[in-house]
Design a protein around this motif. Sequence first.
Motif, PDB file in Angstrom:
ATOM      1  N   VAL A  22     -30.872 -19.586   5.382  1.00  8.92           N
ATOM      2  CA  VAL A  22     -32.446 -19.266   5.688  1.00  8.92           C
ATOM      3  C   VAL A  22     -33.412 -19.532   4.664  1.00  8.92           C
ATOM      4  N   ASN A  23     -32.776 -18.877   3.157  1.00  9.36           N
ATOM      5  CA  ASN A  23     -33.274 -19.288   2.701  1.00  9.36           C
ATOM      6  C   ASN A  23     -33.123 -20.052   1.541  1.00  9.36           C
ATOM      7  N   VAL A  63     -35.051 -23.310   4.183  1.00  4.33           N
ATOM      8  CA  VAL A  63     -36.184 -23.641   3.791  1.00  4.33           C
ATOM      9  C   VAL A  63     -36.615 -23.861   2.269  1.00  4.33           C
ATOM     10  N   ILE A  66     -39.985 -16.364  -0.094  1.00  6.46           N
ATOM     11  CA  ILE A  66     -39.044 -15.623   0.305  1.00  6.46           C
ATOM     12  C   ILE A  66     -38.067 -14.762  -0.640  1.00  6.46           C
ATOM     13  N   VAL A  99     -31.894 -12.767   0.750  1.00  6.57           N
ATOM     14  CA  VAL A  99     -31.559 -12.742   2.009  1.00  6.57           C
ATOM     15  C   VAL A  99     -30.453 -13.227   2.913  1.00  6.57           C
ATOM     16  N   VAL A 152     -40.856 -16.047   3.955  1.00  5.82           N
ATOM     17  CA  VAL A 152     -39.840 -15.566   4.474  1.00  5.82           C
ATOM     18  C   VAL A 152     -39.969 -14.192   4.610  1.00  5.82           C
ATOM     19  N   THR A 180     -37.632 -10.559   5.770  1.00  7.26           N
ATOM     20  CA  THR A 180     -36.668  -9.343   6.255  1.00  7.26           C
ATOM     21  C   THR A 180     -37.073  -7.693   6.746  1.00  7.26           C
ATOM     22  N   PRO A 187     -33.399 -12.260   8.021  1.00  9.61           N
ATOM     23  CA  PRO A 187     -34.623 -12.994   8.090  1.00  9.61           C
ATOM     24  C   PRO A 187     -35.216 -12.190   9.713  1.00  9.61           C
ATOM     25  N   SER A 239     -39.137 -13.208  10.224  1.00  9.54           N
ATOM     26  CA  SER A 239     -39.370 -14.416  10.603  1.00  9.54           C
ATOM     27  C   SER A 239     -39.676 -14.917   9.108  1.00  9.54           C
ATOM     28  N   ILE A 240     -39.475 -16.561  10.205  1.00  5.07           N
ATOM     29  CA  ILE A 240     -39.966 -17.601   9.307  1.00  5.07           C
ATOM     30  C   ILE A 240     -41.777 -18.292   9.702  1.00  5.07           C
TER      31      ILE A 240
END
Length: 238
Positions: free
Chosen positions: A75-76, A79, A101, A105, A139, A141, A148, A150-151
């Motif tokens: 995810v990081n 992003v 971030i 993650v 982000v 965590t 993670p 939510s974003i």
Amino acid sequence: MTRMNHELRTPLTAIIGFSRVLLQGKEGSLPTGVQRYVERIRVNGMHLLSLINQILDVAKVEAGRMELEMDTVSVNGLVQDTIAMLETTAEVKGLVVRGEIPARVSPIVTDEGKLRQILINLVGNAIKFTNEGEVCVRVLTDPATHRPVSISVIDTGIGIPHERQRKVFDPFEQGDSSTRRQFGGTGLGLSIVKTFASLIGARVSVESQVGRGTSFTLTLPDADLVSPADGGPAARAS
């Protein structure tokens, strides 16, 4: 659907490609006035291709032909890639796009293409409706698992009236009747965000104040983590 895909995209892609060749001057430099017209052809072609892609995506979902391709996703990294892809667009408007971030993650198992498109649509939308300030991708965590949770894409833009916030995820809808005239667009981007979020088991919400900005939050599902030891699925986080 496959035939429609080919019939719509192929000639338009050719038009965009030929206009790019002309602008690069491979066949001789063009007069300034002609360059301007060719650039308009290219820009409008790209806009139309984007619209076609969005409509075809919606059609696939409605026909039940949108498939998921599950994979291990950072995810990081996703992003950071999205920010890098769109920061030039933001810089043209004098905006800053930054990420918040966590240092650690955990990877998740999801459809990377769908999640990527969600982020591109949300960040692109934020840049579009922000005239000054910044766009932040945050982000959050789980402290125990580093999964993670939510974003959020947070901007300092024009905001959305409260009575319109529930409608912005509907196809062809925008913040209010003047938004389309001022900023253009199809109103399909957020509809696709909501649809793709649902497909990957996530949900998207919005908070906004007119004149102060908007925050779209993608709440991720309690998805399987990937064990860093063996690269396989780990136990579901509690």
